[in-house]
Design a protein around this motif. Structure first.
Motif, PDB file in Angstrom:
ATOM      1  N   UNK A  73     -11.067 -36.782 -47.589  1.00  0.00           N
ATOM      2  CA  UNK A  73      -9.732 -37.329 -47.810  1.00  0.00           C
ATOM      3  C   UNK A  73      -9.387 -38.169 -46.593  1.00  0.00           C
ATOM      4  N   UNK A  74      -9.016 -39.426 -46.760  1.00  0.00           N
ATOM      5  CA  UNK A  74      -8.630 -40.217 -45.581  1.00  0.00           C
ATOM      6  C   UNK A  74      -7.516 -39.513 -44.812  1.00  0.00           C
ATOM      7  N   UNK A  75      -7.581 -39.580 -43.498  1.00  0.00           N
ATOM      8  CA  UNK A  75      -6.623 -38.894 -42.642  1.00  0.00           C
ATOM      9  C   UNK A  75      -5.648 -39.897 -42.040  1.00  0.00           C
ATOM     10  N   UNK A  76      -4.387 -39.728 -42.344  1.00  0.00           N
ATOM     11  CA  UNK A  76      -3.312 -40.530 -41.767  1.00  0.00           C
ATOM     12  C   UNK A  76      -2.201 -39.564 -41.397  1.00  0.00           C
ATOM     13  N   UNK A  77      -2.282 -38.972 -40.224  1.00  0.00           N
ATOM     14  CA  UNK A  77      -1.376 -37.913 -39.813  1.00  0.00           C
ATOM     15  C   UNK A  77      -0.553 -38.350 -38.618  1.00  0.00           C
ATOM     16  N   UNK A 107       7.084 -31.664 -36.281  1.00  0.00           N
ATOM     17  CA  UNK A 107       6.939 -32.222 -37.631  1.00  0.00           C
ATOM     18  C   UNK A 107       5.522 -32.753 -37.785  1.00  0.00           C
ATOM     19  N   UNK A 108       4.787 -32.232 -38.743  1.00  0.00           N
ATOM     20  CA  UNK A 108       3.425 -32.677 -39.045  1.00  0.00           C
ATOM     21  C   UNK A 108       3.503 -33.422 -40.372  1.00  0.00           C
ATOM     22  N   UNK A 109       3.348 -34.736 -40.347  1.00  0.00           N
ATOM     23  CA  UNK A 109       3.446 -35.575 -41.533  1.00  0.00           C
ATOM     24  C   UNK A 109       2.086 -36.153 -41.878  1.00  0.00           C
ATOM     25  N   UNK A 110       1.630 -35.914 -43.095  1.00  0.00           N
ATOM     26  CA  UNK A 110       0.389 -36.498 -43.574  1.00  0.00           C
ATOM     27  C   UNK A 110       0.760 -37.595 -44.562  1.00  0.00           C
ATOM     28  N   UNK A 111       0.457 -38.833 -44.225  1.00  0.00           N
ATOM     29  CA  UNK A 111       0.861 -39.968 -45.048  1.00  0.00           C
ATOM     30  C   UNK A 111      -0.054 -40.173 -46.250  1.00  0.00           C
ATOM     31  N   UNK A 112      -1.171 -39.430 -46.318  1.00  0.00           N
ATOM     32  CA  UNK A 112      -2.086 -39.566 -47.441  1.00  0.00           C
ATOM     33  C   UNK A 112      -1.976 -38.394 -48.416  1.00  0.00           C
ATOM     34  N   UNK A 113      -1.902 -37.177 -47.895  1.00  0.00           N
ATOM     35  CA  UNK A 113      -1.881 -35.978 -48.729  1.00  0.00           C
ATOM     36  C   UNK A 113      -0.670 -35.129 -48.326  1.00  0.00           C
ATOM     37  N   UNK A 114       0.380 -35.161 -49.137  1.00  0.00           N
ATOM     38  CA  UNK A 114       1.641 -34.511 -48.784  1.00  0.00           C
ATOM     39  C   UNK A 114       1.517 -32.992 -48.668  1.00  0.00           C
ATOM     40  N   UNK A 115       0.529 -32.376 -49.306  1.00  0.00           N
ATOM     41  CA  UNK A 115       0.367 -30.922 -49.219  1.00  0.00           C
ATOM     42  C   UNK A 115      -0.018 -30.472 -47.818  1.00  0.00           C
ATOM     43  N   UNK A 116      -0.449 -31.386 -46.970  1.00  0.00           N
ATOM     44  CA  UNK A 116      -0.816 -31.018 -45.600  1.00  0.00           C
ATOM     45  C   UNK A 116       0.345 -31.218 -44.631  1.00  0.00           C
ATOM     46  N   UNK A 117       1.570 -31.361 -45.113  1.00  0.00           N
ATOM     47  CA  UNK A 117       2.728 -31.532 -44.239  1.00  0.00           C
ATOM     48  C   UNK A 117       3.348 -30.183 -43.898  1.00  0.00           C
ATOM     49  N   UNK A 118       3.920 -30.083 -42.687  1.00  0.00           N
ATOM     50  CA  UNK A 118       4.609 -28.852 -42.302  1.00  0.00           C
ATOM     51  C   UNK A 118       5.576 -29.133 -41.161  1.00  0.00           C
ATOM     52  N   UNK A 119       6.539 -28.246 -41.006  1.00  0.00           N
ATOM     53  CA  UNK A 119       7.491 -28.255 -39.904  1.00  0.00           C
ATOM     54  C   UNK A 119       7.449 -26.887 -39.237  1.00  0.00           C
ATOM     55  N   UNK A 120       7.500 -26.860 -37.909  1.00  0.00           N
ATOM     56  CA  UNK A 120       7.429 -25.606 -37.169  1.00  0.00           C
ATOM     57  C   UNK A 120       8.572 -25.564 -36.165  1.00  0.00           C
ATOM     58  N   UNK A 121       9.348 -24.473 -36.204  1.00  0.00           N
ATOM     59  CA  UNK A 121      10.380 -24.204 -35.203  1.00  0.00           C
ATOM     60  C   UNK A 121       9.838 -23.145 -34.256  1.00  0.00           C
TER      61      UNK A 121
END
Length: 131
Positions: A73-77, A107-121
């Motif tokens: 999967x192309x990586x654009x994070x 904030x972890x944003x994956x611009x290619x695969x939205x399921x790999x996004x997450x936020x951590x406090x």
């Protein structure tokens, strides 16, 4: 007691099949021989300000970017981090006890695969005792 400190840091790393100025190209599209295999960029800013003899305020901002067309999967994070902290120096009041508090959000944003996004406090408290 340090009245004010400001630090900046940044770097970029690229991996390409040959020397020279590489290009990134479109995601998922095969490119020419100088197409980048991988690129990573990072930047941060850190500030520290002494409010008085006992209190020091801290702040951080960081940005990181990962890109690759040569993976399953192309990586654009993009990763963003914001944080604040407060240090309490109780050497004179409490015979060597210091407290350190930190809070941050990532904030972890994956611009290619939205399921790999997450936020951590994150919130932490630490102490040191010297005598």
């Amino acid at each position: 007691l340090l009245p004010f400190e400001l630090q900046f840091f940044g770097e970029t790393r690229d991996l390409a099949p040959q020397a020279g100025l590489p290009t990134f190209g479109e995601p998922g599209v095969a490119g020419q021989a100088n197409l980048l295999y991988f690129t990573q960029g990072y930047g941060s800013a850190y500030a520290r300000y002494g409010l008085n003899k006992y209190l020091t305020l801290l702040g951080i901002y960081a940005y990181e970017e990962w890109k690759s067309n040569h993976s399953f999967f192309p990586m654009f994070t993009n990763i963003y981090e914001y944080g604040v902290g407060l240090d309490i120096d109780g050497n004179e009041m409490l015979t060597g006890l210091s407290l350190f508090t930190r809070a941050r959000i990532l904030y972890w944003n994956d611009l290619f695969l939205a399921r790999r996004e997450m936020n951590v406090w994150d919130f932490s408290v630490g102490s040191s005792l010297s005598f």
